[in-house]
Design a protein around this motif. Structure first.
Motif, PDB file in Angstrom:
ATOM      1  N   ILE A 110      49.801  39.651  31.685  1.00 41.45           N
ATOM      2  CA  ILE A 110      48.480  39.845  31.654  1.00 41.45           C
ATOM      3  C   ILE A 110      47.997  39.246  32.908  1.00 41.45           C
ATOM      4  O   ILE A 110      48.286  38.198  33.387  1.00 41.45           O
ATOM      5  N   PRO A 111      46.676  39.843  33.391  1.00 37.87           N
ATOM      6  CA  PRO A 111      46.384  39.326  34.766  1.00 37.87           C
ATOM      7  C   PRO A 111      45.576  37.993  34.528  1.00 37.87           C
ATOM      8  O   PRO A 111      44.203  37.997  34.699  1.00 37.87           O
ATOM      9  N   ILE A 112      46.386  36.928  34.565  1.00 36.06           N
ATOM     10  CA  ILE A 112      45.841  35.486  34.700  1.00 36.06           C
ATOM     11  C   ILE A 112      46.445  34.728  35.389  1.00 36.06           C
ATOM     12  O   ILE A 112      47.844  34.986  35.545  1.00 36.06           O
ATOM     13  N   THR A 113      46.022  33.576  35.900  1.00 35.03           N
ATOM     14  CA  THR A 113      46.791  32.555  36.754  1.00 35.03           C
ATOM     15  C   THR A 113      47.815  31.909  36.117  1.00 35.03           C
ATOM     16  O   THR A 113      48.852  31.499  36.778  1.00 35.03           O
ATOM     17  N   CYS A 114      47.808  31.967  34.557  1.00 40.38           N
ATOM     18  CA  CYS A 114      48.957  31.311  33.889  1.00 40.38           C
ATOM     19  C   CYS A 114      50.228  32.337  34.368  1.00 40.38           C
ATOM     20  O   CYS A 114      51.460  31.762  34.206  1.00 40.38           O
ATOM     21  N   ARG A 243      36.638  34.215  17.706  1.00 35.38           N
ATOM     22  CA  ARG A 243      37.039  35.565  17.790  1.00 35.38           C
ATOM     23  C   ARG A 243      37.915  35.678  18.899  1.00 35.38           C
ATOM     24  O   ARG A 243      38.113  34.858  20.046  1.00 35.38           O
ATOM     25  N   SER A 244      39.009  36.723  18.579  1.00 34.44           N
ATOM     26  CA  SER A 244      40.178  37.132  19.782  1.00 34.44           C
ATOM     27  C   SER A 244      39.660  38.232  20.756  1.00 34.44           C
ATOM     28  O   SER A 244      39.065  39.040  20.342  1.00 34.44           O
ATOM     29  N   VAL A 245      39.408  37.782  22.120  1.00 33.28           N
ATOM     30  CA  VAL A 245      38.979  38.532  22.964  1.00 33.28           C
ATOM     31  C   VAL A 245      39.993  38.607  24.395  1.00 33.28           C
ATOM     32  O   VAL A 245      40.349  37.541  24.812  1.00 33.28           O
ATOM     33  N   PRO A 246      40.361  39.804  24.834  1.00 31.89           N
ATOM     34  CA  PRO A 246      41.300  39.795  26.001  1.00 31.89           C
ATOM     35  C   PRO A 246      40.668  38.914  27.184  1.00 31.89           C
ATOM     36  O   PRO A 246      39.418  39.038  27.482  1.00 31.89           O
ATOM     37  N   PRO A 247      41.524  38.096  27.690  1.00 35.03           N
ATOM     38  CA  PRO A 247      40.840  37.458  28.707  1.00 35.03           C
ATOM     39  C   PRO A 247      40.006  38.112  29.938  1.00 35.03           C
ATOM     40  O   PRO A 247      39.068  37.734  30.342  1.00 35.03           O
ATOM     41  N   PRO A 248      40.565  39.371  30.515  1.00 33.00           N
ATOM     42  CA  PRO A 248      39.615  40.156  31.157  1.00 33.00           C
ATOM     43  C   PRO A 248      38.366  40.620  30.850  1.00 33.00           C
ATOM     44  O   PRO A 248      37.417  40.810  31.519  1.00 33.00           O
ATOM     45  N   GLU A 249      38.059  40.242  29.418  1.00 33.55           N
ATOM     46  CA  GLU A 249      36.653  40.834  28.945  1.00 33.55           C
ATOM     47  C   GLU A 249      35.875  39.654  28.629  1.00 33.55           C
ATOM     48  O   GLU A 249      34.833  39.580  28.146  1.00 33.55           O
ATOM     49  N   MET A 250      36.102  38.487  28.982  1.00 34.71           N
ATOM     50  CA  MET A 250      35.709  37.168  28.376  1.00 34.71           C
ATOM     51  C   MET A 250      34.354  37.115  29.197  1.00 34.71           C
ATOM     52  O   MET A 250      33.182  36.709  28.472  1.00 34.71           O
ATOM     53  N   VAL A 251      34.266  37.074  30.529  1.00 31.10           N
ATOM     54  CA  VAL A 251      32.999  37.059  31.333  1.00 31.10           C
ATOM     55  C   VAL A 251      32.079  38.085  31.029  1.00 31.10           C
ATOM     56  O   VAL A 251      30.812  37.711  30.954  1.00 31.10           O
ATOM     57  N   ALA A 252      32.544  39.399  30.624  1.00 29.14           N
ATOM     58  CA  ALA A 252      31.565  40.290  30.486  1.00 29.14           C
ATOM     59  C   ALA A 252      30.903  40.226  28.985  1.00 29.14           C
ATOM     60  O   ALA A 252      29.706  40.146  28.940  1.00 29.14           O
TER      61      ALA A 252
END
Length: 456
Positions: A110-114, A243-252
């Motif tokens: 998943i495209p996150i710094t983790c 709720r569950s939200v994919p990380p790339p969609e959180m800011v939007a």
């Protein structure tokens, strides 16, 4: 001449409480060489299989006494490739130095710094250094990465550290699927981010009615947010929505006012600040210093079917993790992973996360060098805490042996071995006490942490 292991693998005295050379309190602390010769390697392979299938020494002893060791091993050989394990160990030794059985691999992320070590190991050559040709594949969300890993479309995957625990227990999936945490990818590295309109609501007791996002139900984000809310008198199931939200969609979602905040991974906390739609309420390291987040996960079958490949992967990941941990390497790593094929984020944002010098969205520049850390060791105490939270919040509905599940899923021995080969310090025990929101968590006495208490 190296030493021969003469301990009976069925002897309780030769269990995981000691090491093979007999001079150390724990196998994690043992740096003894493994015996030379095919016969000795066969003994090691047989012992490893017995301990993997029957972790309790008393169980191994009872079965051996009833059926005989030879009969027991023969029965296991009908369902487990013991001969292949012996051959692999004879070729490569227990150091895993044999040629990888499979060189071309696919690893989902998943495209996150983790996922920094998993990602940077590709452009910076760590996989190639260990004889592997790895394709790292950006994936949309955690359910997708789980399903593709189960379908064996991925040979290994970046996962949230609770996911292999849940999968191995059959929680959230149709049936138990044995997966393992081979290494922890990152510690800390998360934050609670709130919409800019809530700048004056810094007290969580004022958050009734808020809508929060977390990356996945089986995530440290979900458990940490729930614990933080409960400790501040907010019932996470009744007073707020999670709720569950994919990380790339959180800011939007924050920008669109679909949520009031999220406890999520970077770079999206920092991206919310960069875009002017949110501020960082707190870093999760302030809740639990050194908490786990993401993991490098593999199907258990990969370990038995391709042990040399697994060993090479472990060395590559552990080496990449150690490189990422060093402060002097953080800007180089940020440049390597920020691009379109990886995080697809402005390098400035990734730099702020990895260096720990960042704007908080409240008009201040913070300097927190350990905002995110990279430590590969999968502490069993981490897994035990995860299990208490799965039980506390109704995901795990039956009692399980926490310590046994932790030892089967979090591969401390394998990670410790790879760390030692690279000259990294290895803990003498996979258990330690943790301090979470000022309270001590003792993995030997976890019962109190399973209670669904909401503090007034």
């Amino acid at each position: 001449m190296t030493r021969r292991l003469t301990a009976d693998p069925l002897d309780p005295k030769a269990s995981l409480s000691g090491c093979g050379c007999g001079r150390h309190a724990s196998p994690l602390a043992c740096s003894a060489e493994v015996p030379d010769g095919e016969e000795a390697m066969a003994e090691v392979a047989e012992a490893a299989v017995l301990r993997a299938v029957f972790p309790e020494a008393a169980t191994r002893r009872a079965l051996a006494q009833r059926f005989g060791a030879a009969t027991l091993l023969a029965a296991l050989a009908s369902v487990f490739p013991i001969e292949a394990a012996k051959e692999a160990m004879a070729q490569g030794g227990t150091s895993g130095a044999g040629a990888p059985e499979k060189r071309d691999l696919k690893v989902g992320f998943i495209p996150i710094t983790c996922a920094t070590p998993i990602i940077m190991a590709h452009p910076m050559g760590f996989y190639q250094r260990h004889g592997l040709n790895v394709e790292v594949i950006r994936t949309a969300g955690w359910a997708v990465i789980r399903d593709r890993a189960i379908a064996r479309e991925f040979d290994a995957a970046h996962m949230l550290s609770p996911m292999p625990v849940a999968m191995s227990l059959g929680v959230g999936v149709a049936q138990p699927i044995p997966f393992a945490v081979a290494a922890i990818e990152n510690v800390n590295g998360q934050a609670i981010t709130l919409a800019t309109k809530h700048r004056e609501k810094r007290n969580p007791r004022d958050w009734k009615g808020f809508r929060f996002a977390v990356p996945f139900d089986f995530s440290m984000h979900n458990y940490l947010l729930r614990h933080y809310l409960a400790e501040n008198g907010i019932d996470p199931d009744r007073d707020v929505q999670i709720r569950s939200v994919p990380p790339p969609e959180m800011v939007a979602n924050l920008r669109a006012d679909n949520i009031d905040g999220f406890l999520g991974p970077d770079p999206f906390n920092q991206r919310a600040v960069f875009d002017g739609v949110g501020f960082i309420h707190l870093l999760t390291k302030d809740l639990w210093e050194g908490h786990p987040c993401c993991a490098f996960a593999v199907p258990r079958s990969v370990i038995s079917e391709t042990p040399n490949t697994f060993a090479a992967l472990m060395r590559a990941i552990v080496e990449a993790t150690a490189y990422s941990q060093k402060a002097e390497n953080r800007r180089e790593v940020a440049a390597a992973i920020a691009g379109q094929n990886y995080l697809n984020q402005p390098e400035t944002v990734v730099n702020q996360v990895l260096t720990g010098t960042y704007a908080d969205g409240l008009g201040q520049v913070r300097r927190v060098p350990d905002r995110i850390g990279f430590d590969p060791f999968p502490w069993h105490s981490m897994a035990i805490w995860i299990l208490t939270q799965m039980r506390r919040w109704g995901q795990l509905r039956q009692d399980v042996d926490y310590a046994q599940v932790a030892s089967q899923v979090f591969l401390a021995l394998d990670a410790g071995k790879a760390m030692r080969e690279l000259g990294l310090p290895v803990p003498g025990s996979p258990l330690r006490t943790e301090t979470i929101m000022g309270k001590v968590f003792d993995p030997a006495n976890p019962a109190a942490w399973t209670e669904r208490a909401i503090r007034a």
